[in-house]
Design a protein around this motif. Structure first.
Motif, PDB file in Angstrom:
ATOM      1  N   ASP A 139      -0.500  -4.117 -18.370  1.00  0.00           N
ATOM      2  CA  ASP A 139      -1.134  -5.357 -18.445  1.00  0.00           C
ATOM      3  C   ASP A 139       0.057  -6.251 -17.909  1.00  0.00           C
ATOM      4  N   PHE A 140       0.957  -5.997 -18.097  1.00  0.00           N
ATOM      5  CA  PHE A 140       1.708  -6.776 -17.745  1.00  0.00           C
ATOM      6  C   PHE A 140       2.140  -6.438 -16.484  1.00  0.00           C
ATOM      7  N   VAL A 141       2.823  -5.145 -16.650  1.00  0.00           N
ATOM      8  CA  VAL A 141       3.196  -4.821 -15.050  1.00  0.00           C
ATOM      9  C   VAL A 141       2.770  -4.989 -14.000  1.00  0.00           C
ATOM     10  N   ASN A 142       1.327  -5.101 -14.234  1.00  0.00           N
ATOM     11  CA  ASN A 142      -0.106  -5.008 -13.211  1.00  0.00           C
ATOM     12  C   ASN A 142       0.948  -6.821 -12.601  1.00  0.00           C
ATOM     13  N   ARG A 143       0.606  -7.575 -13.781  1.00  0.00           N
ATOM     14  CA  ARG A 143       0.398  -8.963 -13.683  1.00  0.00           C
ATOM     15  C   ARG A 143       1.635  -9.771 -13.194  1.00  0.00           C
ATOM     16  N   HIS A 144       2.297  -8.791 -13.130  1.00  0.00           N
ATOM     17  CA  HIS A 144       4.072  -9.056 -13.244  1.00  0.00           C
ATOM     18  C   HIS A 144       5.346  -9.189 -12.347  1.00  0.00           C
ATOM     19  N   ILE A 145       4.450  -8.051 -11.345  1.00  0.00           N
ATOM     20  CA  ILE A 145       4.623  -7.467  -9.755  1.00  0.00           C
ATOM     21  C   ILE A 145       4.012  -7.782  -9.075  1.00  0.00           C
ATOM     22  N   VAL A 146       4.128  -8.093  -7.654  1.00  0.00           N
ATOM     23  CA  VAL A 146       3.556  -8.297  -6.504  1.00  0.00           C
ATOM     24  C   VAL A 146       3.548  -7.156  -5.942  1.00  0.00           C
ATOM     25  N   PHE A 147       2.601  -6.736  -5.030  1.00  0.00           N
ATOM     26  CA  PHE A 147       2.183  -5.327  -4.084  1.00  0.00           C
ATOM     27  C   PHE A 147       2.681  -6.277  -2.905  1.00  0.00           C
ATOM     28  N   GLY A 148       3.840  -5.086  -2.551  1.00  0.00           N
ATOM     29  CA  GLY A 148       3.844  -4.942  -1.083  1.00  0.00           C
ATOM     30  C   GLY A 148       4.920  -4.151  -0.271  1.00  0.00           C
ATOM     31  N   TYR A 149       4.585  -3.222   0.913  1.00  0.00           N
ATOM     32  CA  TYR A 149       5.457  -2.710   1.282  1.00  0.00           C
ATOM     33  C   TYR A 149       6.417  -2.929   1.796  1.00  0.00           C
ATOM     34  N   GLN A 150       6.324  -4.372   2.094  1.00  0.00           N
ATOM     35  CA  GLN A 150       8.084  -5.178   2.219  1.00  0.00           C
ATOM     36  C   GLN A 150       9.190  -4.602   1.423  1.00  0.00           C
ATOM     37  N   PHE A 151       8.333  -5.327   0.050  1.00  0.00           N
ATOM     38  CA  PHE A 151       9.073  -4.975  -1.065  1.00  0.00           C
ATOM     39  C   PHE A 151      10.270  -4.286  -1.456  1.00  0.00           C
ATOM     40  N   ALA A 152       9.609  -2.681  -0.602  1.00  0.00           N
ATOM     41  CA  ALA A 152      10.484  -1.293  -0.494  1.00  0.00           C
ATOM     42  C   ALA A 152      11.503  -1.242  -0.605  1.00  0.00           C
TER      43      ALA A 152
END
Length: 289
Positions: A139-152
């Motif tokens: 739950d924490f990790v899901n909220r903490h990280i913003v997803f985006g392929y540009q961040f890979a």
């Protein structure tokens, strides 16, 4: 249910380039295969296969200079149920863990337990041990990280993802794995196919999925901090300490990724007893694996 799954990966190599490919469905799904996901290489080259130290199927080739196309198209039988939630699965004291799980308590290339130990206990030390604690991590990790392929970024570690608060599925998995190991819960990295079966379709290119498995109640259980919900039709490819152990392709020389496609589609039976093949919508994505 039946699922059609596969990939097409095209490289350009300026010179002959050795490659290790970890692309086959995991051996634990072998009895479910209706049509094997045989690796086809164009132009044809000699190929050898082996099982690595984690039991994953790997293929070795030397890609010739020029363009090389790797593809597979398999069909697998799946029970069609969502992944189980076992709220009563208990955490083991370290001294009672099976020996083969202990390596998954240690820090690794992308999972710096020494740098995140304090944060892990500060964030989760008061949560109930066992399934609830792992879910709190997800739950924490899901909220903490913003997803985006540009961040890979192929060098991004769990500590960096924690501080930058952005990444892709492997970064979610690495951070959750690291927290679990800090909390004395064995956790290992997984790569898999994961389609939009049973969930609303996502308007994004299909990719291989990174998630984790944790050892609770005497067995390994899947958790997915990126999606953070049990899913249907996950097809395991490989397991390891982190993404370094289960890279889809490892190349020993200069190369350029020209195109990358992955597909995972439920196949409806249009007539009883007759296999119906669904039309697949394949998206193309370029970038680093």
């Amino acid at each position: 249910m039946q699922i059609r799954f596969g990939y097409e990966i095209v490289y350009q190599c300026p010179q002959p380039t050795p490659m290790i490919l970890t692309l086959h469905a995991h051996y634990s799904r072998a009895s479910d295969l209706i049509r094997p996901d045989l690796l086809c290489v164009d132009p044809p080259v000699p190929m050898t296969m082996y099982r690595d130290g984690f039991g994953n199927w790997c293929s070795r080739i030397v890609a010739p200079a020029g363009r090389i196309r790797l593809t597979a198209d398999g069909l697998i039988r799946d029970h069609g149920r969502t992944e189980p939630v076992l709220l009563n699965a208990q955490q083991h004291p370290v001294e009672q863990l099976p020996q083969e799980t202990l390596v998954f308590l240690l820090g690794s290339r992308y999972c710096e337990t020494d740098l995140l130990m304090g944060a892990a206990w500060q964030l989760f030390g008061n949560t109930p041990p066992g399934w609830a604690r792992v879910q709190a991590v997800c739950d924490f990790v899901n909220r903490h990280i913003v997803f985006g392929y540009q961040f890979a970024r192929p060098t991004k570690t769990a500590f960096e993802a924690f501080n930058e608060r952005q990444g892709v599925c492997r970064d979610y998995a690495h951070l959750a794995i690291t927290f679990c190991r800090c909390l004395n819960i064995p956790a290992r990295y997984c790569t898999a196919y994961l389609g939009d079966i049973g969930v609303p379709p996502v308007d994004a290119p299909m990719d291989f999925a990174g998630s984790m498995e944790v050892f609770l109640g005497g067995a390994w259980h899947p958790f997915d901090p990126r999606n953070n919900q049990p899913r249907i039709g996950r097809i395991l490819i490989a397991r390891g300490r982190d993404a370094a152990d289960v890279a889809i392709t490892t190349t020993y020389g200069q190369h350029t990724l020209e195109s990358f496609r992955v597909w995972t589609d439920e196949v409806p039976a249009t007539v009883p007893g007759v296999l119906g093949v669904s039309g697949s919508s394949f998206a193309t994505m370029s970038g680093s694996l």
